[in-house]
Design an enzyme around this catalytic site. Structure first.
Site, mmCIF file in Angstrom:
data_model
loop_
_atom_site.group_PDB
_atom_site.id
_atom_site.type_symbol
_atom_site.label_atom_id
_atom_site.label_comp_id
_atom_site.label_asym_id
_atom_site.label_seq_id
_atom_site.Cartn_x
_atom_site.Cartn_y
_atom_site.Cartn_z
ATOM 1 N N CYS A 1 3.220 5.383 -3.428
ATOM 2 C CA CYS A 1 4.282 4.510 -2.915
ATOM 3 C C CYS A 1 3.957 3.064 -3.306
ATOM 4 C CB CYS A 1 4.385 4.650 -1.396
ATOM 5 S SG CYS A 1 3.008 3.876 -0.514
ATOM 6 N N GLU B 1 -3.836 8.019 -1.020
ATOM 7 C CA GLU B 1 -4.397 7.068 -1.991
ATOM 8 C C GLU B 1 -5.183 5.960 -1.299
ATOM 9 O OE1 GLU B 1 -1.373 8.236 -1.770
ATOM 10 O OE2 GLU B 1 -0.254 8.079 -3.630
ATOM 11 N N CYS C 1 0.714 1.556 -1.835
ATOM 12 C CA CYS C 1 -0.512 2.049 -2.491
ATOM 13 C C CYS C 1 -0.670 1.424 -3.869
ATOM 14 C CB CYS C 1 -0.483 3.573 -2.580
ATOM 15 S SG CYS C 1 -0.718 4.357 -0.971
HETATM 16 N N1 THU Z 1 2.271 10.209 0.843
HETATM 17 C C1 THU Z 1 1.027 10.056 0.306
HETATM 18 O O1 THU Z 1 0.017 10.331 0.959
HETATM 19 N N2 THU Z 1 0.946 9.629 -0.964
HETATM 20 C C2 THU Z 1 2.012 9.444 -1.799
HETATM 21 O O2 THU Z 1 1.836 9.287 -2.982
HETATM 22 C C3 THU Z 1 3.354 9.395 -1.234
HETATM 23 C C4 THU Z 1 3.484 9.885 0.153
HETATM 24 C C5 THU Z 1 2.377 10.771 2.189
HETATM 25 C C6 THU Z 1 2.881 9.887 3.256
HETATM 26 C C7 THU Z 1 3.441 10.909 4.242
HETATM 27 O O3 THU Z 1 2.369 11.396 5.027
HETATM 28 C C8 THU Z 1 3.935 12.036 3.368
HETATM 29 O O4 THU Z 1 3.269 11.868 2.118
HETATM 30 C C9 THU Z 1 5.431 12.048 3.150
HETATM 31 O O5 THU Z 1 5.907 10.821 2.799
#
Ligand code: THU
Length: 132
Positions: free
Chosen positions: A92, A61, A95
């Site tokens: 998260c 994001e 974000c």
């Molecule tokens: N992650 C994201 O890219 N976006 C989300 O909405 C939640 C988590 C990624 C962070 C990490 O690389 C992996 O997902 C596991 O947490």
């Protein structure tokens, strides 16, 4: 959420699914792809980019958001998220806060591998954003 948000989400499905190929997630094995639809119709994509020093990893994001803002876009209508390894993935807290900075009215859409969508106004996901 309106019918037009559904339309925007369906316009971005292919692009966001395609992005998964570029996700770099060797540590979590959870590739994530995001598409950010800007006011005016431009779309920016992002994927998660992990690092062996885990805390340096970046979410899909924020990659999409920072690409958009650094290209001169600040108003966003829809964020679409996808992970083949995590049903209906949602942003998260970090974000949510960064997205809220630019577009409190943003709608967050998330989809699963069967092509089903869920929609959430950003404001329902971050109830008490930090504000100066
Ligand atoms: N992650 C994201 O890219 N976006 C989300 O909405 C939640 C988590 C990624 C962070 C990490 O690389 C992996 O997902 C596991 O947490």
């Amino acid at each position: 959420m309106t019918a037009s948000h559904k339309k925007l989400a369906s316009q971005m499905i292919k692009l966001v699914k395609k992005g998964i190929a570029n996700a770099y997630a060797p540590y979590s094995s959870i590739p994530v792809s995001a598409g950010l639809y800007c006011e005016g119709g431009e779309i920016f994509t992002g994927v998660n980019i992990e690092n062996s020093s885990y805390s340096l990893s970046m979410c899909a994001e924020r990659v999409a958001l920072f690409k958009a803002v650094s290209s001169g876009y600040r108003k966003f209508l829809l964020l679409l998220l996808y992970s083949p390894e995590f049903e209906f993935i949602l942003p998260c807290g970090a974000c949510l806060q960064t997205l809220y900075e630019f577009s409190p009215e943003l709608v967050v859409a998330t989809m699963n591998t069967n092509g089903a969508f869920k929609f959430y106004p950003l404001k329902t996901l971050i109830k008490r954003p930090f504000k100066l």
